[in-house]
Motif scaffolding. Structure first.
Motif, PDB file in Angstrom:
ATOM      1  N   LEU A  78       1.012  -1.277  -0.050  1.00 14.89           N
ATOM      2  CA  LEU A  78      -0.023   0.038  -0.121  1.00 14.89           C
ATOM      3  C   LEU A  78       0.876   1.185  -0.134  1.00 14.89           C
ATOM      4  O   LEU A  78       0.558   2.266  -0.537  1.00 14.89           O
ATOM      5  CB  LEU A  78      -1.000   0.092   0.925  1.00 14.89           C
ATOM      6  N   LYS A  79       2.126   1.368   0.780  1.00 11.93           N
ATOM      7  CA  LYS A  79       2.930   2.384   0.703  1.00 11.93           C
ATOM      8  C   LYS A  79       3.417   2.611  -0.681  1.00 11.93           C
ATOM      9  O   LYS A  79       3.513   3.741  -1.097  1.00 11.93           O
ATOM     10  CB  LYS A  79       4.167   2.098   1.616  1.00 11.93           C
ATOM     11  N   LEU A  80       3.661   1.443  -1.219  1.00 11.00           N
ATOM     12  CA  LEU A  80       4.215   1.616  -2.484  1.00 11.00           C
ATOM     13  C   LEU A  80       3.409   2.234  -3.601  1.00 11.00           C
ATOM     14  O   LEU A  80       3.424   2.845  -4.560  1.00 11.00           O
ATOM     15  CB  LEU A  80       4.814   0.163  -3.299  1.00 11.00           C
ATOM     16  N   CYS A  81       2.122   1.731  -3.498  1.00  8.37           N
ATOM     17  CA  CYS A  81       0.916   2.301  -4.461  1.00  8.37           C
ATOM     18  C   CYS A  81       0.689   3.437  -4.075  1.00  8.37           C
ATOM     19  O   CYS A  81       0.599   4.644  -4.961  1.00  8.37           O
ATOM     20  CB  CYS A  81      -0.320   1.297  -4.068  1.00  8.37           C
ATOM     21  N   ALA A  82       0.885   4.274  -2.802  1.00  7.25           N
ATOM     22  CA  ALA A  82       0.512   5.678  -2.402  1.00  7.25           C
ATOM     23  C   ALA A  82       1.842   6.415  -3.162  1.00  7.25           C
ATOM     24  O   ALA A  82       1.590   7.402  -3.846  1.00  7.25           O
ATOM     25  CB  ALA A  82       0.510   5.707  -1.172  1.00  7.25           C
ATOM     26  N   ILE A  99      14.913   0.810   1.289  1.00  7.88           N
ATOM     27  CA  ILE A  99      15.390  -0.508   0.265  1.00  7.88           C
ATOM     28  C   ILE A  99      15.803  -0.058  -0.974  1.00  7.88           C
ATOM     29  O   ILE A  99      16.278   1.254  -1.184  1.00  7.88           O
ATOM     30  CB  ILE A  99      14.045  -1.402  -0.136  1.00  7.88           C
ATOM     31  N   SER A 100      16.598  -0.894  -1.556  1.00  4.37           N
ATOM     32  CA  SER A 100      17.530  -0.765  -2.772  1.00  4.37           C
ATOM     33  C   SER A 100      16.359  -0.516  -3.883  1.00  4.37           C
ATOM     34  O   SER A 100      15.367  -0.612  -3.949  1.00  4.37           O
ATOM     35  CB  SER A 100      18.371  -2.028  -3.096  1.00  4.37           C
ATOM     36  N   LEU A 101      17.043   0.084  -4.852  1.00  2.00           N
ATOM     37  CA  LEU A 101      16.333   0.376  -6.466  1.00  2.00           C
ATOM     38  C   LEU A 101      15.690  -0.949  -6.838  1.00  2.00           C
ATOM     39  O   LEU A 101      14.631  -1.048  -7.350  1.00  2.00           O
ATOM     40  CB  LEU A 101      17.126   1.221  -7.373  1.00  2.00           C
ATOM     41  N   ARG A 108       7.177  -3.530  -7.150  1.00  2.00           N
ATOM     42  CA  ARG A 108       6.356  -3.135  -8.004  1.00  2.00           C
ATOM     43  C   ARG A 108       5.779  -4.362  -8.771  1.00  2.00           C
ATOM     44  O   ARG A 108       4.833  -4.289  -9.162  1.00  2.00           O
ATOM     45  CB  ARG A 108       7.142  -2.321  -8.932  1.00  2.00           C
ATOM     46  N   TYR A 109       6.805  -5.414  -9.049  1.00  2.00           N
ATOM     47  CA  TYR A 109       6.247  -6.519  -9.814  1.00  2.00           C
ATOM     48  C   TYR A 109       5.270  -7.303  -8.978  1.00  2.00           C
ATOM     49  O   TYR A 109       4.246  -7.806  -9.382  1.00  2.00           O
ATOM     50  CB  TYR A 109       7.572  -7.379 -10.057  1.00  2.00           C
ATOM     51  N   ARG A 110       5.663  -7.410  -7.687  1.00  2.00           N
ATOM     52  CA  ARG A 110       4.893  -8.118  -6.819  1.00  2.00           C
ATOM     53  C   ARG A 110       3.309  -7.413  -6.754  1.00  2.00           C
ATOM     54  O   ARG A 110       2.466  -8.161  -6.562  1.00  2.00           O
ATOM     55  CB  ARG A 110       5.257  -8.213  -5.509  1.00  2.00           C
ATOM     56  N   VAL A 111       3.290  -6.355  -6.624  1.00  2.00           N
ATOM     57  CA  VAL A 111       2.170  -5.540  -6.557  1.00  2.00           C
ATOM     58  C   VAL A 111       1.322  -5.813  -7.980  1.00  2.00           C
ATOM     59  O   VAL A 111       0.213  -6.174  -7.833  1.00  2.00           O
ATOM     60  CB  VAL A 111       2.305  -3.956  -6.414  1.00  2.00           C
ATOM     61  N   ASN A 122      -0.402   0.009 -17.560  1.00  2.00           N
ATOM     62  CA  ASN A 122       0.479   0.974 -17.011  1.00  2.00           C
ATOM     63  C   ASN A 122       0.095   0.864 -15.260  1.00  2.00           C
ATOM     64  O   ASN A 122      -1.049   1.123 -15.239  1.00  2.00           O
ATOM     65  CB  ASN A 122       0.488   2.205 -17.513  1.00  2.00           C
ATOM     66  N   LEU A 123       0.817   0.658 -14.281  1.00  2.00           N
ATOM     67  CA  LEU A 123       0.741   0.473 -13.126  1.00  2.00           C
ATOM     68  C   LEU A 123       0.108   2.056 -12.616  1.00  2.00           C
ATOM     69  O   LEU A 123      -0.813   2.079 -11.732  1.00  2.00           O
ATOM     70  CB  LEU A 123       1.774   0.024 -12.148  1.00  2.00           C
TER      71      LEU A 123
END
Length: 135
Positions: A78-82, A99-101, A108-111, A122-123
């Motif tokens: 959810l943080k990544l999505c935000a 975290i690293s790049l 991103r892939y897991r989401v 497109n995500l």
């Protein structure tokens, strides 16, 4: 939050340079507690709680909608999505999530997988449309 993360990362890097420069044997081991403290400070949940509350107010309950529509998403997802919805760069996201790049790309892939998105979707565009679909 990004600036604070950058500062903490810079402090950590400077300490590593200093340890090497002073040639302290087993220096990184001796400073482990300091490095852990810097990392823990960067992962403060208080900042995220405040951020998520204001983010949902501004972005049409985006996080609440994501949780409801996709219950399999973790809090990190959810943080990544935000952050993606804010159109932050992978580098900025990496600093915020500590975290690293490469870690950002894997997340991103897991989401994408959890959202069952087709490769051509497109995500960022998908995340921009999520709250529009619910209202």
């Amino acid at each position: 939050m990004v600036n604070r993360s950058k500062l903490l990362l810079n402090i950590k890097d400077e300490l590593m340079v200093l340890i090497k420069k002073l040639n302290i044997p087993d220096g990184s081991h001796q400073f482990r507690s300091v490095f852990k403290l810097l990392s823990d400070t960067g992962k403060s949940d208080d900042d995220w709680d405040n951020f998520s509350m204001y983010f949902d107010q501004v972005h049409n309950n985006f996080l609440a909608t994501m949780k409801a529509k996709f219950p399999g998403l973790s809090s990190t997802d959810l943080k990544l999505c935000a952050y993606l919805r804010l159109n932050l760069s992978s580098k900025e996201i990496a600093q915020l999530l500590n975290i690293s790049l490469k870690g950002v790309e894997i997340s991103r892939y897991r989401v994408r997988k959890k959202l069952q998105l087709a490769t051509e979707t497109n995500l960022y565009d998908f995340l921009m449309e999520v709250t529009k679909q619910s209202g």
